[in-house]
Design an enzyme around this catalytic site. Structure first.
Site, PDB file in Angstrom:
ATOM      1  N   GLN A  48      40.071  18.012  18.762  1.00 13.50           N
ATOM      2  CA  GLN A  48      40.047  19.426  19.115  1.00 13.50           C
ATOM      3  C   GLN A  48      38.705  20.038  18.717  1.00 13.50           C
ATOM      4  O   GLN A  48      38.437  21.193  19.024  1.00 13.50           O
ATOM      5  CB  GLN A  48      41.158  20.182  18.382  1.00 13.50           C
ATOM      6  CG  GLN A  48      42.568  19.848  18.838  1.00 13.50           C
ATOM      7  CD  GLN A  48      43.635  20.490  17.979  1.00 13.50           C
ATOM      8  OE1 GLN A  48      44.466  19.791  17.409  1.00 13.50           O
ATOM      9  NE2 GLN A  48      43.659  21.805  17.862  1.00 13.50           N
ATOM     10  N   GLU A  90      42.524  19.044  14.907  1.00 11.08           N
ATOM     11  CA  GLU A  90      41.519  20.093  14.666  1.00 11.08           C
ATOM     12  C   GLU A  90      40.483  19.559  13.684  1.00 11.08           C
ATOM     13  O   GLU A  90      39.288  19.753  13.852  1.00 11.08           O
ATOM     14  CB  GLU A  90      42.172  21.359  14.101  1.00 11.08           C
ATOM     15  CG  GLU A  90      41.133  22.434  13.770  1.00 11.08           C
ATOM     16  CD  GLU A  90      41.723  23.793  13.410  1.00 11.08           C
ATOM     17  OE1 GLU A  90      42.905  24.042  13.665  1.00 11.08           O
ATOM     18  OE2 GLU A  90      40.960  24.621  12.879  1.00 11.08           O
ATOM     19  N   ARG A 132      46.206  32.172   6.154  1.00  6.31           N
ATOM     20  CA  ARG A 132      47.042  32.653   7.265  1.00  6.31           C
ATOM     21  C   ARG A 132      48.494  32.835   6.819  1.00  6.31           C
ATOM     22  O   ARG A 132      49.205  33.693   7.332  1.00  6.31           O
ATOM     23  CB  ARG A 132      46.920  31.759   8.498  1.00  6.31           C
ATOM     24  CG  ARG A 132      47.355  32.471   9.772  1.00  6.31           C
ATOM     25  CD  ARG A 132      47.162  31.630  11.007  1.00  6.31           C
ATOM     26  NE  ARG A 132      45.941  31.903  11.744  1.00  6.31           N
ATOM     27  CZ  ARG A 132      45.768  32.927  12.589  1.00  6.31           C
ATOM     28  NH1 ARG A 132      46.731  33.796  12.797  1.00  6.31           N
ATOM     29  NH2 ARG A 132      44.622  33.082  13.222  1.00  6.31           N
ATOM     30  N   PHE A 156      49.528  27.411  11.873  1.00  5.59           N
ATOM     31  CA  PHE A 156      48.476  27.373  10.847  1.00  5.59           C
ATOM     32  C   PHE A 156      48.876  28.107   9.574  1.00  5.59           C
ATOM     33  O   PHE A 156      48.149  28.960   9.077  1.00  5.59           O
ATOM     34  CB  PHE A 156      47.206  27.997  11.449  1.00  5.59           C
ATOM     35  CG  PHE A 156      45.906  27.504  10.870  1.00  5.59           C
ATOM     36  CD1 PHE A 156      45.450  26.216  11.100  1.00  5.59           C
ATOM     37  CD2 PHE A 156      45.103  28.343  10.095  1.00  5.59           C
ATOM     38  CE1 PHE A 156      44.233  25.769  10.587  1.00  5.59           C
ATOM     39  CE2 PHE A 156      43.884  27.908   9.569  1.00  5.59           C
ATOM     40  CZ  PHE A 156      43.455  26.615   9.826  1.00  5.59           C
ATOM     41  N   GLU A 194      50.195  29.467  19.992  1.00  4.42           N
ATOM     42  CA  GLU A 194      50.976  29.273  18.778  1.00  4.42           C
ATOM     43  C   GLU A 194      52.178  30.204  18.587  1.00  4.42           C
ATOM     44  O   GLU A 194      53.219  29.769  18.093  1.00  4.42           O
ATOM     45  CB  GLU A 194      50.062  29.408  17.544  1.00  4.42           C
ATOM     46  CG  GLU A 194      49.048  28.308  17.420  1.00  4.42           C
ATOM     47  CD  GLU A 194      47.961  28.681  16.405  1.00  4.42           C
ATOM     48  OE1 GLU A 194      47.137  29.552  16.728  1.00  4.42           O
ATOM     49  OE2 GLU A 194      47.978  28.133  15.306  1.00  4.42           O
TER      50      GLU A 194
HETATM   51  N1  MTE Z   1      50.180  22.766  23.938  1.00  2.00           N
HETATM   52  C1  MTE Z   1      50.081  21.465  24.272  1.00  2.00           C
HETATM   53  N2  MTE Z   1      50.668  21.039  25.401  1.00  2.00           N
HETATM   54  N3  MTE Z   1      49.411  20.569  23.490  1.00  2.00           N
HETATM   55  C2  MTE Z   1      48.829  20.964  22.307  1.00  2.00           C
HETATM   56  O1  MTE Z   1      48.231  20.139  21.609  1.00  2.00           O
HETATM   57  N4  MTE Z   1      48.384  22.824  20.740  1.00  2.00           N
HETATM   58  C3  MTE Z   1      48.857  24.121  20.247  1.00  2.00           C
HETATM   59  C4  MTE Z   1      48.964  25.097  21.398  1.00  2.00           C
HETATM   60  N5  MTE Z   1      49.699  24.525  22.501  1.00  2.00           N
HETATM   61  C5  MTE Z   1      48.926  22.339  21.915  1.00  2.00           C
HETATM   62  C6  MTE Z   1      49.603  23.214  22.794  1.00  2.00           C
HETATM   63  C7  MTE Z   1      47.988  24.695  19.235  1.00  2.00           C
HETATM   64  S1  MTE Z   1      48.196  24.243  17.630  1.00  2.00           S
HETATM   65  C8  MTE Z   1      47.040  25.616  19.537  1.00  2.00           C
HETATM   66  S2  MTE Z   1      46.089  26.332  18.353  1.00  2.00           S
HETATM   67  C9  MTE Z   1      46.791  26.022  20.919  1.00  2.00           C
HETATM   68  O2  MTE Z   1      47.651  25.378  21.854  1.00  2.00           O
HETATM   69  C10 MTE Z   1      45.348  25.667  21.263  1.00  2.00           C
HETATM   70  O3  MTE Z   1      45.031  25.972  22.568  1.00  2.00           O
HETATM   71  P1  MTE Z   1      44.688  27.473  23.026  1.00  2.00           P
HETATM   72  O4  MTE Z   1      43.744  28.014  22.014  1.00  2.00           O
HETATM   73  O5  MTE Z   1      44.095  27.290  24.355  1.00  2.00           O
HETATM   74  O6  MTE Z   1      45.976  28.217  23.045  1.00  2.00           O
HETATM   75  N1  HPA Z   2      43.471  28.960  13.025  1.00  2.00           N
HETATM   76  C1  HPA Z   2      43.158  27.687  13.292  1.00  2.00           C
HETATM   77  N2  HPA Z   2      42.128  27.085  12.781  1.00  2.00           N
HETATM   78  C2  HPA Z   2      41.352  27.776  11.940  1.00  2.00           C
HETATM   79  C3  HPA Z   2      41.622  29.099  11.631  1.00  2.00           C
HETATM   80  C4  HPA Z   2      42.726  29.717  12.194  1.00  2.00           C
HETATM   81  O1  HPA Z   2      43.017  30.884  11.948  1.00  2.00           O
HETATM   82  N3  HPA Z   2      40.687  29.535  10.777  1.00  2.00           N
HETATM   83  C5  HPA Z   2      39.888  28.483  10.567  1.00  2.00           C
HETATM   84  N4  HPA Z   2      40.283  27.415  11.275  1.00  2.00           N
HETATM   85 MO1  MOS Z   3      46.207  25.117  16.304  1.00  2.00          MO
HETATM   86  S1  MOS Z   3      47.165  24.739  14.526  1.00  2.00           S
HETATM   87  O1  MOS Z   3      45.191  26.363  15.566  1.00  2.00           O
HETATM   88  O2  MOS Z   3      45.192  23.747  16.403  1.00  2.00           O
END
Ligand code: MTE
Ligand code: HPA
Ligand code: MOS
Length: 768
Positions: free
Chosen positions: A191, A226, A304, A338, A707
């Site tokens: 990520q 991540e 968080r 998170f 999330e």
């Molecule tokens: N959805 C799918 N299908 N696969 C993933 O790995 N990760 C989740 C969420 N949805 C994830 C997911 C997490 S932890 C986060 S932070 C967000 O997607 C990241 O993508 P975004 O910032 O585009 O929402």
């Molecule tokens: N979310 C996910 N990853 C991060 C964050 C957060 O708020 N801050 C630093 N890394």
């Molecule tokens: Mo999502 S736990 O911020 O990769």
């Protein structure tokens, strides 16, 4: 579904790291990891492994040319253990061989002798022994000490919250390929391509520009990649540096489950004070985060937890304490939410405690304390454009809560061993990385002379639909067909210094960066059209359905003609856009600021049926009103809501992460770790998106979605608990998650089980 990823997925044609064609002579690696949770290394003997067939190299800490360090926040994590091991699963050596199985076989021949050191697995024990990471954090509002006096009722309680395994479909993996000179290209399932680049460079003693990282897509990350994709990428880079050959490392499911970090388990104590009619006047909490053996992202996750410790409620007096505790378990890491979900679980537990003591419906207390417009969060930000009550009231109305509740009560009156429980779960989740500097993103947009478009951003596709979202944004902003857009891989040579794709903010940040790049291109194209057509106002030129309009009427020009004209007139058709979220900051000295661009709100109603004689339950219905701003792609967004919910339900119910006192993961395989499946999910699942809810900071009125829906799942714990109360009312059911069927059974029939146990013990000792 829009865009071509779903089509590729359905055909099995989408590519992941190990689907890329194998370069000539590629080698395969396997990791030898520590079999003990804590010990001083006396001897590491790799000679037997080196003699095995096909083995090319065995690399240890001594073979690292640069720094043996991959800690993302503080330098407390070695790539390969040098003197001491801190958890079972910690990488100690890397075996490189012609075939993956040879590498694995050879890794089993490595012997590690250690002097055993004490093992801590419990966060409170770590805290008492001073084993903490960073300093404890405290968020405060009002004056809790003074407020207890004014409360009619003050209650205390304790929560034990389990961890969670990510179970991304694609396990951790990476491939390194030698490029020209000393340069190395890494294909990683990460990520955070920039974290991989930075750390691989550090490990090799390289400048960043000699490492190129390329990411096409991930088979899921959920936070587990991540930060924790970095180690595997650094290891293959190290192997390529030594052998001059391409090297690939693919973890098996079991290796992945043993070696990698998961969601943090927490232990938390709360104290809550209310008026007789259920108004919360004061709330105090102490969170002990089990961080595992290295800091990883734990301090940020802890922060968080604090931000979300009052969920979507306004409480005038709070004192929120949180500390990250170092134990000898794998370093726990980011996982959807998170740290927020743990904070919210404790808040909801405290409310349940109050409801049970006052004999008042839980939802009445929740409703009474919901955030209103301009209410203050403990961290100093105000709830502006607050949709807590709006989503709540909408849910009550569209899902006819009072009738629903009556049905549940009637069911419970007419059944003995089956009981239903109904819970409402409001959520409030802050959008933005809590580390303010991470809220930046870049996009690179090229328009080719045939009118097709190539887009690179710093965002990573992990199944969340980022590519569809960015393509939709670009097609809309350019006024052209979606098929014109090609989403490129995420690559550190096209986008520099990118933040991880995380914090649900990837579409927000990279979408806005894409819009800024497109605006630059349009600001060159529009004056060109105006000049060519001899009209005065370039701003009145628009593009729609690939046709060029002036003041709303067709000009006869098409997108293709425009692009070709621009090329021959030597107008640049490329642009780089940069976006940084405005207006956010946080002062860690004062623990106050405006950390979030906005909040996402929502309300879920969950119904379960419990079989009180067996402890088993089914989730009958989950109905959600979710605040999405304006949807970009309804079905992508719906997928995120449903997927997040499924993960949240699993965390609260069947997914049980278990470590023994020696730090051994007893749930380190899919045979011992239960996942929710399609039968587990409610048949009756409904999601309503709030209408007329545009988020002005966009893109296109959209709000982040990744999330927040996870946290609707928390409601299932309280629905099951309510069903338990309906069968056998008790004030001291534990706030211990997950609430597995086994645990439900043990809690419901505590006395009977204790009696049985003593009888069995008595008979067995009588028999001796
Ligand atoms: N959805 C799918 N299908 N696969 C993933 O790995 N990760 C989740 C969420 N949805 C994830 C997911 C997490 S932890 C986060 S932070 C967000 O997607 C990241 O993508 P975004 O910032 O585009 O929402
Ligand atoms: N979310 C996910 N990853 C991060 C964050 C957060 O708020 N801050 C630093 N890394
Ligand atoms: Mo999502 S736990 O911020 O990769």
């Amino acid at each position: 579904m829009p865009f071509h990823d779903p089509e590729l997925h359905t055909r099995g044609e989408s590519r992941y790291v190990d689907d890329l064609p194998q370069p000539e002579g590629m080698l395969h690696a396997a990791v030898f990891f520590s079999p003990v949770a804590h010990g001083r290394i006396r001897q590491l003997d790799v000679s037997a492994a080196l003699e095995m067939e096909g083995v090319v190299a065995v690399l240890t800490a001594k073979d690292i040319p640069g720094e043996n360090q991959i800690g993302p926040l503080i330098p407390d994590q070695e790539l390969l253990a040098s003197e001491e091991v801190f958890y079972i699963g910690q990488p100690v050596a890397l075996v490189v061989a012609t075939h993956a199985e040879q590498a694995r076989k050879a890794a089993r021949r490595i012997s590690l002798q250690v002097d055993h050191l004490p093992v801590i697995t419990d966060p409170r024990e770590a805290y008492e022994k001073g084993e903490i990471i960073g300093t404890p954090r405290v968020f405060q509002l009002g004056d809790v000490e003074a407020a207890w006096e004014q409360c009619d009722l003050v209650l205390e309680g304790h929560c034990e919250i389990g961890g969670q395994e990510h179970v991304y479909l694609e396990t951790q993996r990476a491939r390194a390929v030698p490029a020209e000179g000393k340069a190395i290209r890494i294909y990683s399932s990460t990520q955070s391509p920039y974290a991989v680049q930075r750390h691989a460079a550090r490990v090799l003693g390289y400048p960043n520009h000699l490492i190129e990282v390329d990411v096409l897509r991930l088979g899921g990350g959920f936070g587990g990649k991540e930060d924790q994709a970095t180690a595997w990428a650094c290891l293959v880079a190290l192997a390529t540096w030594h052998t001059g050959k391409p090297v690939e490392l693919v973890l098996s499911r079991e290796e992945d489950m043993i070696m990698t970090g998961k969601r943090h388990p927490y232990q938390s104590d709360f104290k809550i004070g209310v008026t007789r009619d259920g108004r919360i006047l004061a709330f105090e909490v102490r969170h002990y985060q089990n961080a595992g053996a290295a800091a990883d992202l734990s301090p940020a996750i802890l922060e968080r937890t604090l931000f979300h410790s009052t969920n979507s409620y306004f409480i005038p007096n709070v004192r929120l304490f949180a500390v990250s505790c170092r134990t000898h378990l794998p370093p726990f890491t980011a996982f959807r939410g998170f740290g927020g979900p743990q904070g919210m679980f404790v808040m909801e537990s405290a409310i349940a405690r109050v409801a049970e003591a006052l004999n008042m419906p839980r939802e009445e207390i929740q409703r009474k304390n919901l955030l209103k417009e301009n209410d203050l969060f403990p961290y100093g930000q105000r709830a502006t454009d607050c949709r807590a009550r709006r989503t709540w009231d909408t849910a009550m109305e569209v899902y006819r809560f009072s009738e629903w509740k009556q049905r549940v009560e009637q069911f419970n009156q007419s059944h003995f061993h089956k009981k239903k429980g109904l819970a409402v779960m409001p959520i409030c989740f802050g959008i933005s990385f809590t580390a303010t500097f991470l809220n930046q993103a870049s996009a690179l947009v090229h328009v080719y002379t045939d009118g097709s478009v190539s887009i690179s951003t710093g965002g990573v596709e992990m199944g969340q639909g980022l590519r569809a979202n960015i393509a939709t944004i670009a097609a809309r902003a350019l006024g052209i067909r979606l098929e014109r857009i090609k989403m490129e891989s995420t690559n550190t040579t096209r986008i520099a210094n990118m933040s991880p794709s995380a914090a649900s903010a990837t579409t927000v940040l990279n979408g806005n960066a894409t819009l800024l790049a497109i605006q630059q291109i349009l600001s060159r194209l529009k004056p060109l059209v105006a000049r060519e057509l001899n009209v005065p106002d370039p701003e009145s030129i628009t593009i729609q359905d690939e046709k060029i309009f002036y003041r709303g009427s067709e000009t006869g020009w098409t997108w293709e003609k425009l692009v070709q004209t621009a090329y021959f007139k030597r107008v640049s058709l490329s642009a780089h856009g940069f976006f940084a979220t405005p207006g956010i900051y946080f002062d860690k000295q004062k623990e106050k600021g405006r950390p979030f661009a906005y909040h996402v709100y929502g309300t879920a109603i969950l119904e379960v049926t419990l079989d009180a004689l067996r402890g088993t339950y089914t989730i009958d219905a989950v109905k959600i009103v979710h605040d999405l701003g304006r949807p970009l792609n309804r079905r992508v967004d719906l997928g995120q809501v449903e997927g997040g919910l499924a993960q949240g339900l699993g965390w609260m119910t069947v997914e049980e992460l278990v470590f023994d006192e020696n730090g051994r993961n007893l749930s380190g395989a899919l045979a011992t770790y239960k996942l929710p499946d399609v039968y587990f999910m409610p048949d009756d699942l409904e999601v309503t998106f709030l209408e007329n809810a545009d988020e002005p900071t966009g893109p296109f009125g959209n709000k982040a979605v990744g999330e927040p829906p996870f946290m609707y799942g928390i409601g299932v714990f309280f629905a099951i608990r309510q069903a338990m109360q309906a069968f056998r009312p008790r004030e001291d059911y534990a706030f211990r998650a997950p609430l597995t069927p086994e645990r439900v059974l043990m809690e419901l029939h505590r006395e009977e089980i204790a009696r049985l146990r003593s009888r069995v013990l008595a008979t067995s000792s009588a028999g001796k």
